[in-house]
Design an enzyme around this catalytic site. Structure first.
Site, PDB file in Angstrom:
ATOM      1  N   GLY A  31       7.302  -0.029   7.766  1.00 14.85           N
ATOM      2  CA  GLY A  31       8.524  -0.823   7.640  1.00 14.85           C
ATOM      3  C   GLY A  31       9.600  -0.022   6.934  1.00 14.85           C
ATOM      4  CB  SER A  70       5.193  -1.370   1.202  1.00 17.17           C
ATOM      5  OG  SER A  70       5.671  -0.243   0.512  1.00 17.17           O
ATOM      6  CE  LYS A 128       7.963   3.753   7.584  1.00 17.55           C
ATOM      7  NZ  LYS A 128       8.440   4.500   6.410  1.00 17.55           N
ATOM      8  CD  GLU A 130       2.677   5.477   4.215  1.00 19.53           C
ATOM      9  OE1 GLU A 130       2.126   4.512   3.647  1.00 19.53           O
ATOM     10  OE2 GLU A 130       3.764   5.380   4.798  1.00 19.53           O
ATOM     11  CE  LYS A 146       3.598   2.089   1.890  1.00 22.86           C
ATOM     12  NZ  LYS A 146       4.120   2.364   3.239  1.00 22.86           N
ATOM     13  CG  ASP A 188       6.171   7.214   6.819  1.00 23.82           C
ATOM     14  OD1 ASP A 188       6.971   7.407   7.749  1.00 23.82           O
ATOM     15  OD2 ASP A 188       6.402   6.359   5.934  1.00 23.82           O
ATOM     16  CG  ASP A 222       4.212   5.851   1.213  1.00 26.88           C
ATOM     17  OD1 ASP A 222       4.255   7.104   1.260  1.00 26.88           O
ATOM     18  OD2 ASP A 222       4.952   5.120   1.907  1.00 26.88           O
ATOM     19  CE  LYS A 249       7.005   3.025  -0.536  1.00 22.44           C
ATOM     20  NZ  LYS A 249       7.027   3.974   0.588  1.00 22.44           N
TER      21      LYS A 249
HETATM   22  O1  OSB Z   1       7.587   5.182   3.249  1.00 17.61           O
HETATM   23  O2  OSB Z   1       6.939   3.384   4.153  1.00 17.61           O
HETATM   24  C1  OSB Z   1       7.799   4.018   3.529  1.00 17.61           C
HETATM   25  C2  OSB Z   1      10.681   1.655   2.698  1.00 17.61           C
HETATM   26  C3  OSB Z   1      11.764   2.502   2.815  1.00 17.61           C
HETATM   27  C4  OSB Z   1      11.537   3.821   3.103  1.00 17.61           C
HETATM   28  C5  OSB Z   1      10.239   4.291   3.303  1.00 17.61           C
HETATM   29  C6  OSB Z   1       9.155   3.438   3.219  1.00 17.61           C
HETATM   30  C7  OSB Z   1       9.393   2.095   2.866  1.00 17.61           C
HETATM   31  C8  OSB Z   1       8.335   1.117   2.664  1.00 17.61           C
HETATM   32  C9  OSB Z   1       8.729  -0.316   2.861  1.00 17.61           C
HETATM   33  O3  OSB Z   1       7.228   1.393   2.281  1.00 17.61           O
HETATM   34  C10 OSB Z   1       7.910  -1.051   3.820  1.00 17.61           C
HETATM   35  C11 OSB Z   1       8.509  -2.393   4.159  1.00 17.61           C
HETATM   36  O4  OSB Z   1       9.562  -2.461   4.837  1.00 17.61           O
HETATM   37  O5  OSB Z   1       7.908  -3.380   3.769  1.00 17.61           O
HETATM   38 MG    MG Z   2       5.651   5.798   3.948  1.00 18.31          MG
END
Ligand code: OSB
Ligand code: MG
Length: 377
Positions: free
Chosen positions: A290, A135, A262, A213, A161, A238, A188, A163
């Protein structure tokens, strides 16, 4: 297993690189770790709540409050045979899923050690290695993002992925696709859009994404179902999925075609396995999300990712992407082919660097069963 004491501690760890989502930027993590002292082994859990209530309503401070006042007193002195029984014991307390998840997972962690089984086997896992994706947060420039994509692809990761949010989306995806037309790519939004932006969101269909996402509100199923009907790209939920009933509602309404699980968001391993099972019956693939975890949460995510319906690469990546020095030994490593080999040892499969954990601790509190002193006659 009799729960004799519970230790809560807050550790502070700076991230190797800032992590930015549509809801904000994190540079240093405040992490709540729990230790469950049983009459057998000691179990560890990590609370995945953020520093503030931006991803969900929980934060590390609400989790500490819930644990100190309600969850720890409920568990202390009780005998709970298995991790799977923890959720029922804590059921009287509503919400606070990430807080509950940390405690429940610590119990599974202890149970796996006490039964001399790898945690992933205890959870019902079947895959001996798991496929990894990354991510990548919002960067200061598109050039910086492209450099990161290049680095992660060279490291072997099997899915990228990124953001996204309005103004950091179509332009960014366009640039990535131009350079890498064939990689497995997703994005995402962390709830950055509304249904009014449907025409804008429809442009995402051009990029052959594996999924988008959580594009809409964090608590919504209904409008995601409307959006999914009008998008070719699969929606993955999510934030909105808090447990098995949510997964079923999303499947029946058609709110998504993929679920991100998660373990903290759903309240612990038992509910995570239940969500996995519902999705499998609905023929929806899942993957493990994550939350910028330390090695404890990361090792628990690895164990969960071994269940059979985890068929898409997860956001479970190497320790070194986040930490200069992770609190587990060995650190989580990813092969050049983009896989993590699942440890075969009993328990979580990684040792803890307890001296380092002590050094990083800024707050600590221990709760113990009050000893009854019997005065002789
Ligand atoms: O939406 O997946 C998410 C990290 C913090 C809060 C929300 C998200 C995330 C990530 C990080 O996308 C994923 C990772 O820990 O590698
Ligand atoms: Mg997410």
């Amino acid at each position: 297993m009799k729960i004799e004491a519970i230790t809560l501690r807050e550790i502070h760890m700076p991230l190797v690189h800032f992590f930015e989502t549509s809801f904000g930027r994190t540079t240093e993590r405040r992490i709540l770790l729990v230790t469950l002292h049983t009459d057998g082994p000691m179990g560890w859990g990590e609370c995945v709540a953020g520093e503030g209530p931006f991803y969900s309503e929980e934060s590390i401070d609400t989790a500490w409050y819930a644990m100190e006042n309600y969850l720890a007193p409920t568990l202390l002195g009780r005998s709970i045979e298995k991790g799977a029984d923890a959720a029922a014991a804590l059921g009287r307390i509503r919400g606070h899923r990430m807080a509950k998840g940390a405690l429940e997972n610590a119990l599974w962690d202890a149970e796996a050690q006490s039964r001399q089984l790898p945690l992933w086997r205890l959870l019902g896992g079947t895959q001996a290695e798991i496929a990894c994706g990354v991510s990548i947060g919002i960067q200061d420039s598109v050039e910086q993002l492209l450099e990161k994509v290049e680095t992660e692809l060279a490291a072997g990761y099997r899915r990228i992925k990124v953001k996204c949010k309005p103004v950091w989306d179509v332009n960014v995806l366009e640039r990535i696709r131009k350079r890498w037309p064939d990689i497995l790519l997703s994005c995402d939004a962390n709830s950055a859009y509304t249904l009014d932006q449907i025409e804008h969101l429809r442009q995402f269909d051009r990029f052959n994404l594996l999924m988008i996402e959580q594009p809409l509100w964090h608590d919504d199923f209904y409008f995601h179902a409307q959006l999914q009907k009008q998008l070719k790209t699969a929606i993955c939920l999510d934030e909105a999925i808090h447990g098995r009933r949510d997964a079923q509602a999303a499947a029946e309404l058609g709110s998504c075609r993929i679920i991100n699980i998660k373990v903290g968001r759903v309240g612990g391993f038992s509910e995570a396995v239940a969500v996995h099972d519902v999705a499998q019956r609905a023929k929806m693939p899942v993957w493990c999300g994550g939350m910028l975890e330390t090695g404890i949460g990361r090792s628990h995510n690895i164990a969960l990712s071994t269940l059979p319906n985890f068929t898409l690469p997860g956001d479970v990546s190497a320790s070194k992407r986040y930490w200069k020095d992770d609190i587990i030994d060995p650190a989580v490593e990813v092969s050049q082919q983009g896989f993590i080999k699942v440890p075969q040892r009993a328990g979580r499969g990684f040792e803890l660097k307890t001296n380092l954990i002590d050094k990083l601790t800024v707050r600590k509190k221990e709760f113990a069963v009050t000893k009854q002193v019997v005065v002789g006659t």
